[in-house]
Design an enzyme around this catalytic site. Structure first.
Site, PDB file in Angstrom:
ATOM      1  N   PRO A  87      44.007 -64.678  36.421  1.00  8.77           N
ATOM      2  CA  PRO A  87      45.476 -64.587  36.470  1.00  8.77           C
ATOM      3  C   PRO A  87      46.076 -64.307  35.088  1.00  8.77           C
ATOM      4  O   PRO A  87      47.242 -63.963  34.977  1.00  8.77           O
ATOM      5  CB  PRO A  87      45.913 -65.954  37.006  1.00  8.77           C
ATOM      6  CG  PRO A  87      44.699 -66.762  37.214  1.00  8.77           C
ATOM      7  CD  PRO A  87      43.497 -65.998  36.782  1.00  8.77           C
ATOM      8  N   GLU A 114      38.689 -74.211  36.773  1.00  9.16           N
ATOM      9  CA  GLU A 114      39.899 -74.215  35.948  1.00  9.16           C
ATOM     10  C   GLU A 114      39.971 -72.983  35.060  1.00  9.16           C
ATOM     11  O   GLU A 114      41.042 -72.583  34.620  1.00  9.16           O
ATOM     12  CB  GLU A 114      39.936 -75.472  35.064  1.00  9.16           C
ATOM     13  CG  GLU A 114      40.580 -76.670  35.712  1.00  9.16           C
ATOM     14  CD  GLU A 114      41.963 -76.375  36.280  1.00  9.16           C
ATOM     15  OE1 GLU A 114      42.109 -76.442  37.515  1.00  9.16           O
ATOM     16  OE2 GLU A 114      42.874 -76.083  35.488  1.00  9.16           O
ATOM     17  N   ARG A 152      39.441 -45.805  46.399  1.00 11.83           N
ATOM     18  CA  ARG A 152      40.292 -44.786  47.037  1.00 11.83           C
ATOM     19  C   ARG A 152      40.448 -43.544  46.162  1.00 11.83           C
ATOM     20  O   ARG A 152      40.743 -42.467  46.658  1.00 11.83           O
ATOM     21  CB  ARG A 152      41.666 -45.358  47.371  1.00 11.83           C
ATOM     22  CG  ARG A 152      41.608 -46.394  48.492  1.00 11.83           C
ATOM     23  CD  ARG A 152      42.973 -46.917  48.866  1.00 11.83           C
ATOM     24  NE  ARG A 152      43.775 -45.929  49.555  1.00 11.83           N
ATOM     25  CZ  ARG A 152      44.742 -45.219  49.023  1.00 11.83           C
ATOM     26  NH1 ARG A 152      45.062 -45.383  47.755  1.00 11.83           N
ATOM     27  NH2 ARG A 152      45.414 -44.342  49.725  1.00 11.83           N
ATOM     28  N   ASP A 167      50.430 -41.210  48.731  1.00  9.34           N
ATOM     29  CA  ASP A 167      50.640 -42.616  49.041  1.00  9.34           C
ATOM     30  C   ASP A 167      51.722 -43.260  48.196  1.00  9.34           C
ATOM     31  O   ASP A 167      52.126 -42.732  47.173  1.00  9.34           O
ATOM     32  CB  ASP A 167      49.330 -43.391  48.834  1.00  9.34           C
ATOM     33  CG  ASP A 167      48.530 -43.440  50.113  1.00  9.34           C
ATOM     34  OD1 ASP A 167      49.169 -43.551  51.171  1.00  9.34           O
ATOM     35  OD2 ASP A 167      47.298 -43.370  50.048  1.00  9.34           O
TER      36      ASP A 167
HETATM   37  N1  ADE Z   1      41.654 -65.475  39.936  1.00 14.15           N
HETATM   38  C1  ADE Z   1      42.560 -66.397  40.339  1.00 14.15           C
HETATM   39  N2  ADE Z   1      43.764 -65.845  40.498  1.00 14.15           N
HETATM   40  C2  ADE Z   1      43.630 -64.517  40.223  1.00 14.15           C
HETATM   41  C3  ADE Z   1      44.530 -63.422  40.202  1.00 14.15           C
HETATM   42  N3  ADE Z   1      45.820 -63.550  40.513  1.00 14.15           N
HETATM   43  N4  ADE Z   1      44.047 -62.218  39.850  1.00 14.15           N
HETATM   44  C4  ADE Z   1      42.754 -62.068  39.527  1.00 14.15           C
HETATM   45  N5  ADE Z   1      41.865 -63.067  39.508  1.00 14.15           N
HETATM   46  C5  ADE Z   1      42.297 -64.291  39.853  1.00 14.15           C
END
Ligand code: ADE
Length: 243
Positions: A87, A114, A152, A167
């Site tokens: 994330p 974590e 793709r 697209d």
């Molecule tokens: N691992 C946990 N959340 C994620 C996300 N939003 N994008 C990529 N990998 C992740």
């Protein structure tokens, strides 16, 4: 194109064996290989996580298994990009997926718990990619999303290359609505223009729909300078204002 995926859940990747991606693999357009991270753990308990230095909740993924897994991949072929799913990464977009599709060999490292020891991010991965501003329980779904979005753009994977070009996002615009038979269903009619056979009127209607949808749903995508005089006219005709 070759894609190696390093994960503690190789069994989670069955979706990559079906539909378009499955067919692309069968046809040799895409070579996807799965590696079980636990096979590269430094101890006989196959432990891939440990408590965080400095304390705090949860476990952290150890660096050694990731480095050892990538060493094993390198013995077969040198990857052009090593991507960590996280994330904290930069957001996956149409443009990034297209760029990655031009690479000969990607490695995807799936994060968990974590977090991952920072030395994997700094000393092994070339990229850190997020698929959206939310947190998943693990990187496997993110890796599958990346494989699907990238594949793709690999020539031959999608039957009709024109459909990839047309697209959503291809021109920074969302897609127009689509209809098929019947012409009326539960009181909802197909727009008259689509039945008219007037190809120029249909093209203009579709363009106006794409502009309208983008303006209503994703105004952040619309850049006035990128719009043609015709686009601006279509927006004016529909009485829609750019912010
Ligand atoms: N691992 C946990 N959340 C994620 C996300 N939003 N994008 C990529 N990998 C992740």
């Amino acid at each position: 194109m070759r894609i190696d995926i390093v994960t503690i859940f190789p069994e989670a990747f069955t979706p990559l064996s079906i539909s378009m991606i499955g067919r692309a693999r069968e046809r040799g357009l895409l070579d996807v290989r799965l590696w079980n991270l636990r096979d590269f753990a430094p101890d006989r308990h196959r432990q891939v996580d440990d408590a965080p230095y400095g304390g705090g909740a949860g476990m952290v993924m150890k660096p050694e298994p990731f480095f050892a897994a990538v060493d094993a991949i390198r013995r077969e072929s040198e990857p052009s990009r090593i991507i960590l799913t996280s994330p904290q990464g930069r957001l996956l977009t149409h443009a990034l997926a297209e760029q990655l599709a031009a690479e000969p060999h990607l490695v995807l490292l799936c994060g968990h718990y974590e977090g991952i020891d920072e030395r994997v991010c700094r000393g092994l991965a070339t990229d850190e990619i997020s698929i959206g501003d939310y947190v998943l329980t693990g990187g496997e779904l993110a890796a599958m999303v990346i494989v699907d979005a990238v594949a793709r753009f690999v020539p031959g994977v999608v039957g009709d290359p024109a459909s990839v070009r047309a697209d959503s996002f291809a021109e920074g615009l969302l897609d127009h609505p689509h209809y098929t038979r019947p012409p009326e269903f539960r009181g909802m009619k197909v727009p008259e223009v689509l039945l008219s056979g007037d190809h120029e009127a249909i093209r203009r209607w579709r363009r106006a729909q794409r502009l309208r949808r983008t303006l209503e749903r994703r105004p952040d995508l619309l850049k006035r300078e990128a719009l043609s005089p015709e686009d601006r006219r279509l927006l004016d005709e529909a009485d829609l204002d750019l912010a």
